[in-house]
Design a protein around this motif. Structure first.
Motif, PDB file in Angstrom:
ATOM      1  N   GLN A  43       0.879  -1.181  -0.048  1.00 15.96           N
ATOM      2  CA  GLN A  43      -0.162   0.172  -0.075  1.00 15.96           C
ATOM      3  C   GLN A  43       0.645   1.266  -0.223  1.00 15.96           C
ATOM      4  O   GLN A  43       2.093   1.160   0.460  1.00 15.96           O
ATOM      5  N   LYS A  44       0.325   2.375  -0.553  1.00 14.95           N
ATOM      6  CA  LYS A  44       1.175   3.519  -0.647  1.00 14.95           C
ATOM      7  C   LYS A  44       0.950   4.188   0.635  1.00 14.95           C
ATOM      8  O   LYS A  44      -0.039   4.551   1.232  1.00 14.95           O
ATOM      9  N   TRP A  64       2.586   7.727   1.965  1.00 12.49           N
ATOM     10  CA  TRP A  64       3.262   8.929   1.299  1.00 12.49           C
ATOM     11  C   TRP A  64       3.805   8.496  -0.002  1.00 12.49           C
ATOM     12  O   TRP A  64       3.351   8.143  -0.956  1.00 12.49           O
ATOM     13  N   ASP A  65       5.480   8.630   0.132  1.00 12.08           N
ATOM     14  CA  ASP A  65       6.018   8.333  -1.108  1.00 12.08           C
ATOM     15  C   ASP A  65       6.686   6.780  -1.344  1.00 12.08           C
ATOM     16  O   ASP A  65       7.267   6.495  -2.107  1.00 12.08           O
ATOM     17  N   LYS A  66       6.263   6.207  -0.066  1.00 10.63           N
ATOM     18  CA  LYS A  66       6.889   4.681  -0.052  1.00 10.63           C
ATOM     19  C   LYS A  66       5.799   3.698  -0.155  1.00 10.63           C
ATOM     20  O   LYS A  66       4.532   3.933   0.049  1.00 10.63           O
ATOM     21  N   GLU A  67       6.147   2.553  -0.375  1.00 11.51           N
ATOM     22  CA  GLU A  67       5.184   1.269  -0.524  1.00 11.51           C
ATOM     23  C   GLU A  67       5.469   0.253   0.415  1.00 11.51           C
ATOM     24  O   GLU A  67       6.736   0.210   0.576  1.00 11.51           O
TER      25      GLU A  67
END
Ligand SMILES: O=C(O)CCC(=O)C(=O)O
Ligand SMILES: [Fe+2]
Length: 197
Positions: free
Chosen positions: A51-52, A54-57
């Motif tokens: 899941q996303k 912010w800018d990370k998965e």
């Protein structure tokens, strides 16, 4: 961290906003609930999804399986048990569902963060029927515009929670992590997925 201790193991709120949600314990008998819990745990095609954040998965802290209509993926065919539960909750919800999401919380470390179920995929003012098996967990609800207005429902083995039209717009919900030892829990949310043709 916020997930751990905002209102940990909150009990049952005395009054729930009935126009938004309705809780019915014991929709399924204990023996049937025990059987269904084991069946879902052992036979569902569980996946830990990305899941996303912010800018990370990041990996979701629980396992999931979707049946019926999906936006991006091929539908997995309904099982007899899922069809039986669907037929039982549809008259209570007054809705014919075409999709179900199964969430498997393996222990107290599994959770779902604050969210509301997206109106774009589900159509405006979606009605969602939620059935729980296994470990009792607290389902926390808070007003998006006023976090001081919050409720908790202890979702018991074999229980049914109807999330009515309007809940997703004004409120968000979560299953918090728990520091107490927690056994397995499977939750089913029946939904209407609308395709944007
Ligand atoms: O496990 C639950 O009771 C809730 C799950 C949920 O909120 C969801 O799948 O959108
Ligand atoms: Fe949800």
């Amino acid at each position: 961290m916020e997930q751990l201790c905002f209102f940990p193991e909150a009990g049952q709120s005395k009054s729930l906003p009935k126009e938004m949600l309705e809780y019915t314990p014991g929709l399924f008998r204990k023996e049937e609930s025990d059987y269904l819990l084991e069946k879902f745990i052992s036979e569902s095609p569980w996946k830990q999804r990305l899941q996303k954040m912010w800018d990370k998965e990041v990996l979701t802290p629980r396992l999931t399986a979707w049946y019926g209509e999906r936006m991006e993926e091929e539908p997995i065919p309904w099982t007899p048990e899922l069809l039986m539960i669907k037929a039982k909750v549809e008259p209570l919800a007054g809705v014919e569902f075409n999709s179900v999401l199964l969430n498997y919380y393996r222990d107290g470390n599994d959770s779902v963060a604050w969210h509301s179920d997206k109106v774009n995929v589900l159509g405006k003012r979606p009605v969602i029927a939620s059935v729980s098996f296994g470990q009792v967990r607290s389902f926390d609800i808070r007003n998006k515009g006023d976090h001081g207005e919050h409720y908790s429902v202890r979702l018991e083995h074999g229980s049914f929670l109807l999330m009515k039209a309007g809940l997703q717009e004004a409120f968000e919900h979560r299953i918090a992590k728990s520091v107490k030892p927690m056994k397995a829990r499977v939750n089913l949310t029946f939904r209407v997925v609308k395709h944007a043709y």
